[in-house]
Design a protein around this motif. Structure first.
Motif, PDB file in Angstrom:
ATOM      1  N   VAL A 290       0.844  -1.205   0.000  1.00 53.47           N
ATOM      2  CA  VAL A 290       0.000   0.000   0.000  1.00 53.47           C
ATOM      3  C   VAL A 290       0.874   1.248   0.000  1.00 53.47           C
ATOM      4  O   VAL A 290       0.634   2.203  -0.751  1.00 53.47           O
ATOM      5  CB  VAL A 290      -0.948  -0.003   1.217  1.00 53.47           C
ATOM      6  CG1 VAL A 290      -1.716   1.311   1.303  1.00 53.47           C
ATOM      7  CG2 VAL A 290      -1.906  -1.189   1.139  1.00 53.47           C
ATOM      8  N   TYR A 291       1.890   1.240   0.859  1.00 54.60           N
ATOM      9  CA  TYR A 291       2.799   2.385   0.952  1.00 54.60           C
ATOM     10  C   TYR A 291       3.508   2.631  -0.374  1.00 54.60           C
ATOM     11  O   TYR A 291       3.546   3.774  -0.872  1.00 54.60           O
ATOM     12  CB  TYR A 291       3.830   2.138   2.057  1.00 54.60           C
ATOM     13  CG  TYR A 291       4.979   3.125   2.038  1.00 54.60           C
ATOM     14  CD1 TYR A 291       4.866   4.375   2.630  1.00 54.60           C
ATOM     15  CD2 TYR A 291       6.188   2.798   1.416  1.00 54.60           C
ATOM     16  CE1 TYR A 291       5.912   5.286   2.607  1.00 54.60           C
ATOM     17  CE2 TYR A 291       7.238   3.711   1.383  1.00 54.60           C
ATOM     18  CZ  TYR A 291       7.095   4.947   1.981  1.00 54.60           C
ATOM     19  OH  TYR A 291       8.129   5.843   1.940  1.00 54.60           O
TER      20      TYR A 291
ATOM     21  N   THR B  45       2.726   1.719  -3.397  1.00 55.07           N
ATOM     22  CA  THR B  45       1.791   2.165  -4.424  1.00 55.07           C
ATOM     23  C   THR B  45       1.477   3.650  -4.255  1.00 55.07           C
ATOM     24  O   THR B  45       1.481   4.418  -5.227  1.00 55.07           O
ATOM     25  CB  THR B  45       0.490   1.350  -4.354  1.00 55.07           C
ATOM     26  OG1 THR B  45       0.792  -0.037  -4.542  1.00 55.07           O
ATOM     27  CG2 THR B  45      -0.491   1.797  -5.433  1.00 55.07           C
ATOM     28  N   GLY B  46       1.222   4.053  -3.011  1.00 50.34           N
ATOM     29  CA  GLY B  46       0.924   5.456  -2.738  1.00 50.34           C
ATOM     30  C   GLY B  46       2.088   6.370  -3.082  1.00 50.34           C
ATOM     31  O   GLY B  46       1.908   7.444  -3.672  1.00 50.34           O
TER      32      GLY B  46
END
Length: 244
Positions: free
Chosen positions: A169-170, A172-173
């Motif tokens: 998630v990190y 990708t962000g």
């Protein structure tokens, strides 16, 4: 004074004297940590408060530098760099006290080890950013050990999976942010290696390679703990036989 704040100071090269200073520094910190481990175990509240204060001071030192030199922007100061995120999590953990958060702090914090071994874009040891670097990364390495001494924390396989998902998630962000504003989070824009790979391949290689790395570290720790327990039990049985 100019060299202490110089935004154009030459960065650390692998094996140079600044690199040696950093490695020697973290070795001394770890030595002192284990030397005073019993005092740490006996005063968990004071130690964790000290960690909180140290983490806050580190963030102030880092932000102050960028403010002083006029580079306090998202692209220059990179406030969401992964080790800085770990520092925020350490501060948050003082208040929320969640076991799963200790797992994330440990696995995300593995990058601090990599920064000492393979420094990329790191300022000299006597530079304000160099001091900030050492404060941050030594804190991240020391924190899980202190949690082990004070709360019995041990990295788990489940924690490695949780951390791998959150890292995906990190990453990708940060990749979306890099494309939007031209920042260089996780070195996806200015790579330290693998320059010939296409962006998608480099992105997924980071994502799955690091996830696999988390799992491998968890398995190594589990194996080490099991071997230690087995050896301890064997010694206890031998002592019992000797007494009989």
């Amino acid at each position: 004074m100019q060299s202490f704040l110089d935004p154009n100071a030459q960065t650390v090269q692998i094996g140079d004297y600044n690199h040696v200073i950093y490695l020697a520094g973290i070795a001394v910190v770890l030595f002192l940590l284990f030397k005073f481990r019993y005092q740490i175990k006996e005063n968990p509240g004071h130690v964790m408060l000290g960690i909180l204060v140290f983490a806050v001071v580190q963030r102030i030192v880092s932000v102050s530098y960028y403010v002083i030199v006029g580079e306090f922007t998202v692209t220059d100061s990179l406030p969401l760099h992964i080790c800085r995120v770990v520092c925020y999590l350490i501060i948050i953990q003082f208040f929320v006290k969640k076991k799963w958060l200790d797992q994330v702090i440990f696995y995300f914090g593995l990058f601090a080890y990599a920064s000492f071994v393979y420094p990329v874009g790191i300022s000299p040891a006597l530079h304000m950013l160099g001091i900030s670097f050492f404060m941050l990364h030594s804190l991240i390495i020391v924190y899980p050990i202190i949690r082990y001494f004070t709360h019995g924390f041990v990295p788990s396989l489940k924690g490695s999976f949780q951390s791998a998902i959150l890292f995906a998630v990190y990453l990708t962000g940060m990749n979306i942010l890099n494309n939007a504003i031209g920042s260089n989070y996780f070195y996806t824009e200015e790579r330290p290696f693998m320059h010939d790979l296409s962006d998608p391949v480099y992105f997924f290689l980071n994502m799955f390679g690091i996830a696999l790395g988390f799992v491998v570290v968890a398995l190594i720790i589990r194996l080490t703990v099991n071997l230690f327990k087995a050896g301890k039990e064997k010694n206890e049985k031998n002592e019992e036989k000797t007494l009989v």
